[in-house]
Write an enzyme that holds these catalytic residues in place. Structure first.
Site: not given
Ligand code: KDG
Ligand code: MG
Length: 412
Positions: A37, A147, A159, A220, A222, A246, A293, A322, A349, A412
């Site tokens: 990404n 989540r 985000y 999450d 982050h 997470e 993850r 993930h 997920e 983040w």
């Molecule tokens: O590319 C990064 C995203 O996939 C990520 O930020 C998403 O944190 C994320 C998650 O738990 O799916």
């Molecule tokens: Mg995440």
């Protein structure tokens, strides 16, 4: 089974995806996900310039040997670009092997260890009523684990909160970056850890009161907290019995997790930015996490992720692969086949791709009553429609980043 064609296909239906497509001399096609990404074209160049020429003429049946050749033979090891490129080759070769054998990949990995994969979805909202609606909408769509991400008073944009995005359709299932926010520069958001730490327990208390003790809830962080702040967060969320917390700290600093563990029994999930089993060595051996993850796409593919999960199994650590929408349907399928086969599966997920993406990648997985299943088509069960993919050329898109009130760039 000699590889005689290696193509790298970039498409951007709802967001950018990079797919490696291998064809053997006897006409078997295998595909693998190489999407990273916001840095997609770095993997495209790695694959096109440095990997594809090495694949031509190679024996497609020697998956482990190819993995070792690409990993050790390059001299330069690890890192997201290398490991996403290797992952794509590995997935494509498993896809080919499955098709040649007439079996779904999970059968080649030892067969199913369960009937389906429990999956969690992403509920979010700026304020409680929106969060409750989003949770209910996910429950109606079959999710049994959810989540929860929340807005924070005083912060304009965070985000992971779907309703903040101007361009979202159905706020109940769409993420703030699905479809991806295109542009030449990333968007800037704001952050204040103290405000977040004050607010978040009140949200989980309200969610528990509304939805009762049974519903598995995830959150999450982050990577936004220091070790001490992470310990405080994990402790303050303990009464609400989270399935996991997470990325409570930046994952590079592995010993930081000791402090969190000493203070709290909230289960921890880490690893979406890790790429190899070596990145996990300390946190697995010291049992500092409960869930792995990583995405199969970013961790060297099915072969390497299987080794990582076997290592984790020695320490009673489970998978939480993930599965955001920036992992393509091919990467999701790889995760589902592996998750079905391993004993130490935890949860998957599942963010749900958009309609355009599903037209480009035709899939055979099933979803219902909280569970995913990869299906029983030979191989991974995903077909790339190249004509459809061609309708959506690459468009620059970035994840956002954030700054504190004084202008400092923050994790983040
Ligand atoms: O590319 C990064 C995203 O996939 C990520 O930020 C998403 O944190 C994320 C998650 O738990 O799916
Ligand atoms: Mg995440």
């Amino acid at each position: 089974m000699i590889i005689d064609k290696a193509e790298v296909i970039v498409t951007s239906p709802d967001r950018n995806f990079v797919t490696l497509r291998l064809t053997t001399d006897d006409g078997v096609v295998g595909i693998g996900d190489a999407t990273l990404n916001g840095r997609e074209l770095a993997v495209v160049a790695y694959l096109k310039e440095h990997v594809a020429p090495l694949l031509l003429g190679a024996d497609a049946s020697r998956i482990e040997d190819m993995w070792q050749f690409l990993y050790r033979g390059a001299y330069w090891r690890r890192g997201p670009v290398t490991m996403a490129a290797i992952a794509a080759v590995d997935m494509a070769l498993w896809d080919i092997k499955g098709k040649a054998a007439g079996m779904p990949v999970y059968q080649l990995l030892g067969g199913a260890s369960r009937d389906g994969l429990m999956a969690y979805g992403h509920a979010s909202g700026k304020e409680l009523p929106e969060i409750f609606d989003s949770i209910r909408a996910h429950q109606e769509k079959g999710f049994k684990s959810i989540r929860v991400q929340t807005g924070v008073p005083g912060l304009k944009a965070i985000y992971g909160i779907a309703s903040q995005a101007a361009d979202t359709g159905d706020a109940s299932v769409r993420y703030d970056h699905e479809p991806a926010r295109r542009g030449a520069k990333p968007t800037q958001e704001d952050w204040d850890t103290r405000a977040y730490l004050r607010h978040i327990p009140t949200v989980f208390e309200a969610v528990r009161n509304e939805f009762g003790p049974e519903l598995p809830l995830l959150h999450d962080g982050h990577h936004r907290m220091t070790p001490l702040q992470a310990a405080k967060l994990a402790t303050s969320l303990e009464p609400y019995d989270l399935f996991w917390l997470e990325d409570c700290t930046p994952a590079e600093n592995q010993e930081a997790l000791r402090l969190v563990r000493q203070h709290s029994t909230t289960p921890l999930a880490i690893g979406e930015i890790f790429n190899t089993v070596w990145d996990y060595k300390q946190i697995i051996q010291e049992q500092l996490i409960d869930y792995v993850r990583s995405a199969v796409t970013h961790t060297g593919g099915i072969s390497h992720m299987k080794k990582l999960m076997d290592f984790a199994a020695l320490y009673q650590i489970k998978s939480g692969f993930h599965g955001p929408t920036d992992v393509s349907p091919v990467g999701m399928a790889a995760a589902m086949h592996l998750g079905l086969a391993i004993h130490n599966f935890g949860i998957q997920e599942y963010m749900q791709h958009g309609e355009r993406t599903n037209q480009v990648f035709r899939q055979t997985f099933t979803w219902g009553d909280g569970y995913l299943h990869p299906g029983d088509e030979p191989g991974l069960g995903v077909t790339l429609d190249v004509d459809e993919a061609g309708k959506y050329p690459y468009e620059q898109a970035y994840l956002p980043f954030n700054r504190l009130a004084d202008g400092t760039v923050h994790d983040w």
